[in-house]
Motif scaffolding. Structure first.
Motif, mmCIF file in Angstrom:
data_model
loop_
_atom_site.group_PDB
_atom_site.id
_atom_site.type_symbol
_atom_site.label_atom_id
_atom_site.label_comp_id
_atom_site.label_asym_id
_atom_site.label_seq_id
_atom_site.Cartn_x
_atom_site.Cartn_y
_atom_site.Cartn_z
ATOM 1 N N ILE A 106 -36.122 -11.184 -2.655
ATOM 2 C CA ILE A 106 -36.114 -11.976 -3.685
ATOM 3 C C ILE A 106 -36.633 -12.189 -4.983
ATOM 4 C CG2 ILE A 106 -36.022 -13.884 -2.972
ATOM 5 C CD1 ILE A 106 -33.733 -15.263 -4.331
ATOM 6 N N ALA A 107 -37.041 -12.063 -5.868
ATOM 7 C CA ALA A 107 -37.619 -12.499 -6.694
ATOM 8 C C ALA A 107 -36.661 -12.967 -7.707
ATOM 9 C CB ALA A 107 -37.873 -11.283 -7.672
ATOM 10 N N ALA A 108 -36.947 -14.430 -8.436
ATOM 11 C CA ALA A 108 -36.235 -15.025 -8.845
ATOM 12 C C ALA A 108 -36.897 -16.461 -9.687
ATOM 13 C CB ALA A 108 -34.736 -15.968 -7.787
ATOM 14 N N GLY A 117 -41.089 -24.390 -16.428
ATOM 15 C CA GLY A 117 -39.727 -22.696 -15.225
ATOM 16 C C GLY A 117 -40.099 -22.814 -13.828
ATOM 17 N N ALA A 118 -39.643 -22.554 -13.350
ATOM 18 C CA ALA A 118 -40.086 -21.758 -11.991
ATOM 19 C C ALA A 118 -40.302 -20.279 -11.430
ATOM 20 C CB ALA A 118 -40.253 -23.571 -10.744
ATOM 21 N N TRP A 119 -40.365 -20.234 -10.587
ATOM 22 C CA TRP A 119 -39.467 -18.941 -10.201
ATOM 23 C C TRP A 119 -40.314 -18.976 -8.553
ATOM 24 C CZ3 TRP A 119 -44.123 -15.978 -12.874
ATOM 25 C CH2 TRP A 119 -45.322 -15.861 -12.246
ATOM 26 N N ILE A 120 -39.673 -17.831 -7.630
ATOM 27 C CA ILE A 120 -39.918 -17.855 -5.968
ATOM 28 C C ILE A 120 -39.697 -16.611 -5.752
ATOM 29 C CG2 ILE A 120 -37.738 -18.296 -5.517
ATOM 30 C CD1 ILE A 120 -38.396 -20.140 -3.156
ATOM 31 N N HIS A 121 -40.347 -16.012 -5.116
ATOM 32 C CA HIS A 121 -40.444 -14.633 -4.011
ATOM 33 C C HIS A 121 -40.490 -14.145 -2.088
ATOM 34 C CE1 HIS A 121 -44.514 -13.596 -3.414
ATOM 35 N NE2 HIS A 121 -44.385 -12.520 -3.829
ATOM 36 N N SER A 125 -40.984 -7.255 -4.259
ATOM 37 C CA SER A 125 -40.385 -7.916 -5.594
ATOM 38 C C SER A 125 -40.919 -8.481 -5.748
ATOM 39 C CB SER A 125 -38.809 -8.142 -5.376
ATOM 40 O OG SER A 125 -38.118 -6.900 -5.089
ATOM 41 N N ARG A 126 -41.246 -8.013 -7.391
ATOM 42 C CA ARG A 126 -42.015 -9.089 -7.851
ATOM 43 C C ARG A 126 -41.717 -9.333 -9.524
ATOM 44 N NH1 ARG A 126 -47.263 -5.093 -8.248
ATOM 45 N NH2 ARG A 126 -47.968 -5.010 -6.247
ATOM 46 N N ILE A 127 -42.307 -10.238 -10.181
ATOM 47 C CA ILE A 127 -42.238 -11.171 -11.242
ATOM 48 C C ILE A 127 -43.569 -11.549 -11.484
ATOM 49 C CG2 ILE A 127 -41.842 -13.426 -12.528
ATOM 50 C CD1 ILE A 127 -40.243 -14.066 -9.881
#
Length: 256
Positions: A106-108, A117-121, A125-127
């Motif tokens: 998951i990359a969200a 904002g924010a992200w998680i992984h 899969s990358r951000i």
């Protein structure tokens, strides 16, 4: 439209040279909150149906939880962690009921109307976060070769061609609970900022400088089309599934 800037976005999905599609990608606006967006890339693994079921579960879980999210009162990192935890649980239950071994990366990311904002992984899969073509930050893969890079045993260039580059140390559906994840807060995105989530079927073929230049110069739709086409060309008939989601912060047009 959000205050002081506007957002443009696009997604891309390609089967590559695989016999079936296990990647899934999502970009969605919040149903009630203008200027709040969710982006998700999920790379499923575990046979034809198992991998697709896993990536489907990631997107379904993300949609459901994001629809209940309130930027004014809810913790954004808490939302992202809940998406991972719930998707991980559902994928494990699917494995028990079907005797398959479904897994998914998951990359969200979520961007709020304020520009924060924010992200998680989890997985590989990358951000990427670029500012006018320059790499600001990217996620670090939960993979065997990333561990080798972190220990100084190989460099990034060697990691891309390492024969064990597809071995993951963490993803959704794996035996260990919870899976290893990393979150990152984004502070006040501004014009020139670009977020790109993608599976290894895309990033494997580019340097950050190459991707950053395309994303800075092109609209999200054109950038997605160019990057997918070039990844297909560089794969030379051996390419993996490709999924990509691009979000670009742009200045508002000047009023005359």
């Amino acid at each position: 439209m959000t205050r002081g800037f506007r957002i443009s976005a696009a997604t891309g999905l390609h089967k590559g040279d695989r016999p079936y599609q296990q990647d899934q990608v999502l970009l969605m606006n919040h149903l009630r909150v203008e200027g709040c967006l969710l982006g998700v890339v999920a790379d499923g693994m575990g046979g034809r149906s198992g991998g697709r079921k896993a990536s489907d579960q990631v997107l379904m879980t993300a949609k459901q939880l994001f629809s209940r999210y309130s930027p004014a009162t809810d913790d954004l990192q808490g939302l992202l962690r809940q998406i991972v935890a719930d998707a991980h649980t559902v994928i494990k239950l699917t494995a028990l009921s079907s005797e398959q071994e479904p897994h998914s990366t998951i990359a969200a990311f979520v961007v709020n109307p304020s520009g924060d904002g924010a992200w998680i992984h989890a997985g590989d899969s990358r951000i990427y976060h670029f500012q006018r073509g320059r790499l600001v930050k990217r996620t670090r893969d939960h993979s065997y070769v990333q561990a080798l890079v972190d220990r100084g045993e190989i460099d990034e260039e060697e990691a891309n061609v390492h024969p064990q580059s597809n071995i993951l140390l963490g993803c959704l559906g794996m035996a260990t609970s919870p899976p290893p994840t990393d979150t990152h807060l984004l502070k006040r995105l501004k014009p020139g900022d670009v977020l790109m989530a993608c599976s290894d079927g895309l990033w494997h073929y580019f340097t950050p400088e190459e991707m950053g230049a395309v994303l800075a110069e092109q609209s999200p739709r054109s950038a997605v089309e160019l990057l997918v086409a070039e990844a297909r060309k560089r794969a030379r008939g051996t390419g993996d599934n490709i999924s990509i989601a691009v979000l670009k912060i742009e200045s508002l047009p000047k009023e005359h």
